[in-house]
Design an enzyme around this catalytic site. Structure first.
Site, PDB file in Angstrom:
ATOM      1  N   LYS A 216       1.331  24.141   1.163  1.00  0.00           N
ATOM      2  CA  LYS A 216       0.347  23.189   0.619  1.00  0.00           C
ATOM      3  C   LYS A 216       0.981  22.322  -0.457  1.00  0.00           C
ATOM      4  CE  LYS A 216      -3.449  25.006  -1.342  1.00  0.00           C
ATOM      5  NZ  LYS A 216      -3.621  24.562  -2.739  1.00  0.00           N
ATOM      6  N   SER A 217       1.699  22.935  -1.369  1.00  0.00           N
ATOM      7  CA  SER A 217       2.314  22.182  -2.471  1.00  0.00           C
ATOM      8  C   SER A 217       3.251  21.105  -1.929  1.00  0.00           C
ATOM      9  CB  SER A 217       3.129  23.129  -3.359  1.00  0.00           C
ATOM     10  OG  SER A 217       2.287  24.055  -3.994  1.00  0.00           O
TER      11      SER A 217
ATOM     12  N   ASP B  25      -0.830  32.231  -7.304  1.00  0.00           N
ATOM     13  CA  ASP B  25      -1.905  32.219  -6.303  1.00  0.00           C
ATOM     14  C   ASP B  25      -2.014  33.538  -5.529  1.00  0.00           C
ATOM     15  OD1 ASP B  25      -2.619  29.640  -6.994  1.00  0.00           O
ATOM     16  OD2 ASP B  25      -1.224  28.738  -5.564  1.00  0.00           O
TER      17      ASP B  25
ATOM     18  N   GLN C  22       1.424  21.620 -11.713  1.00  0.00           N
ATOM     19  CA  GLN C  22       0.586  20.442 -11.470  1.00  0.00           C
ATOM     20  C   GLN C  22       0.717  19.450 -12.619  1.00  0.00           C
ATOM     21  OE1 GLN C  22      -3.408  21.750 -10.727  1.00  0.00           O
ATOM     22  NE2 GLN C  22      -2.876  22.727  -8.798  1.00  0.00           N
TER      23      GLN C  22
ATOM     24  N   ARG D  68       2.958  16.728  -1.840  1.00  0.00           N
ATOM     25  CA  ARG D  68       4.044  15.923  -2.419  1.00  0.00           C
ATOM     26  C   ARG D  68       4.682  15.015  -1.380  1.00  0.00           C
ATOM     27  NH1 ARG D  68       3.039  20.386  -5.337  1.00  0.00           N
ATOM     28  NH2 ARG D  68       3.804  20.616  -7.482  1.00  0.00           N
TER      29      ARG D  68
END
Ligand code: S3P
Length: 449
Positions: free
Chosen positions: A22-23, A321, A170, A27
């Site tokens: 996801k990260s 997470d 973030q 990006r």
């Protein structure tokens, strides 16, 4: 809203891959939109969060489309090229998408309105607003620091040196992304290292980024206004998603599961370190580097109860997470697992510290929260189960407790599966393909007629 329940399963087995990181996906869409020319993304996470970012980048003027072969094509016009969006940018459930995009917009002379779902509008945005204001952006936000908010980007952004008050990739990334369209050097000092996907990808697209160890921590500096060039990006499987089948295999004795193509960036592998300390049987096969990110296949064998450990606060950024699912595993370990330094869990998609504590207690596990420390008293076997978990629009709470239910005596139910698709579309199918028993709850019986 669909409720689900998971019930005790036999040993899990199979050979799987989890969806893209996801990260890295967020990006890739943002940097592709700020690069000149074409960026092809392979393995992009097609979860709700990332699709919101794709839509936002389109609204800001980039061309973003999915090709028939499943790859994504992004056509950007360079740093500083974004245009004012005609509509509100609705980032859904995505904190990463929202905060990083605020960084991008902050250094463009445009105004954008940001909103999100019931979870996202409760999350604090002050952590990015403060440094972005120092760079020249202006904000007007509900109750001072919540969305919906209006952001007027700076026409002449100024570079800053900013020491992160919280360990947050973030926040670091929002500042660096704003630094892209800012003349001079933008510097972020992080006392605790956090995931460095932004730094790695900025370099991949041709920006000058330096990283040094200083007296106050890691010093990341970016030279502004580079010419970014569109590049191919290969997104590895998300280690935070892989955590769910990994823990499922560890919870159900006799399991043997291979999870292929998992991102193994050392700033993301705190869970694997912790699981090794707990005595888990996990081996990395076929380790390799793809598009600057380490990747490997993980073979996980469930050999019975693990031992409780203390997870130090310094490890939190590299597994932030993964605490919900670790806590569920810890409930079945022998002895206490003490997880320290979890303050940030209170401001995730939900207050995960209380969601985990309440959920585990509802399943018969003994847990305590003292300050920022979560202690789970492992009983050497899975807790009773039987709880009905309120998922609070939080994908990781939903998945963690569905995984727990695969090992409990009584099924574990969740009230709402909707958030799972934000990060892990196909989660239920994948787990059931391994032998899991996640189903819709049986309809209540109306009694004998
Ligand atoms: C992320 C950073 C982490 C993490 C989130 C993704 C990122 O948040 O919890 O899921 O992609 O940069 P924080 O930076 O707020 O800790």
């Amino acid at each position: 809203m669909t409720a689900l329940r998971s019930a005790a399963a036999g040993p899990l087995s199979g050979d799987i891959a989890v969806p893209g990181d996801k990260s890295i996906s967020h990006r890739a869409l943002m940097l592709g939109s700020l690069a000149v020319g074409e960026t092809t993304i392979t393995g992009l996470l097609e979860g709700e969060d990332v699709l919101r970012t794709a839509a936002a980048m389109r609204a800001l003027g980039a061309e973003v489309l999915q090709r028939a072969d499943g790859t994504w094509r992004v056509q950007g016009a360079g740093v500083g090229s974004l245009v004012e969006p005609a509509q509100v940018l609705d980032m859904g459930n995505a904190g990463t998408g929202a905060r990083l995009l605020m960084g991008v917009v902050a250094a463009h002379p445009i105004t954008a309105l940001f909103t999100g779902d019931a979870s996202l509008v409760r999350r604090p945005m002050g952590r990015v607003m403060t440094p972005l204001r120092q760079m020249g952006a202006r904000f007007m936000a509900r109750t001072g620091d919540r969305m919906p908010l209006a952001l007027a980007g700076a026409a002449t952004p100024m570079p800053i040196t900013y020491r992160l008050p919280v360990a947050s990739a973030q926040v670091k990334s929002a500042i660096l992304l704003a630094g892209l369209n800012t003349p001079g050097r933008t510097t972020v000092v992080e006392p605790e290292p956090t995931r460095d996907h932004t730094e790695l990808m900025l370099r991949h697209f041709g920006a000058g980024v330096t990283v040094e160890d200083g007296a106050e921590g890691r010093v990341v500096a970016l030279t502004g206004q580079p010419e970014l060039t569109g590049r191919p990006v290969v997104v590895p499987g998300d280690p935070s998603s892989a955590a769910f089948p990994i823990v499922a295999a560890l919870l159900v004795e006799g399991s043997d599961v291979l999870v292929r193509n998992v991102g193994l960036n050392p700033l993301r592998t705190g869970l694997l370190t912790t699981l090794a300390e707990m005595g888990a049987d996990i081996t990395v096969e076929g380790g390799r580097v793809e598009a600057g990110e380490p990747v490997g296949d993980l073979r996980v064998r469930g050999t019975g109860p693990l031992r409780g450990v203390t997870v130090p606060a310094a490890r939190a950024p590299s597994m932030i997470d993964e605490y919900p699912v670790l806590a569920c595993l810890a409930a079945a370990a022998r002895g206490d697992t003490v997880m320290e330094g979890l303050g940030e869990l209170r401001v995730k998609e939900s207050d995960r510290l209380s969601a985990v504590a309440e959920g585990l207690a509802a399943c018969g596990a003994a847990v305590t929260v003292e300050g920022d420390t979560l202690t789970v008293r492992g009983a050497g076997r899975a807790p009773r189960g039987g709880g009905r978990i309120v998922t609070r629009l939080d994908h990781r709470i939903a998945m963690a407790f569905l995984v727990l239910g695969l090992a409990t005596d009584e099924p574990v139910a969740i009230d709402d599966d909707e958030a799972i698709a934000t990060s892990f579309p196909g989660f239920v199918r994948l787990l059931n393909g391994l032998g899991g028993r996640i189903t819709a709850p049986e309809p209540a019986t109306a009694g004998h007629r």
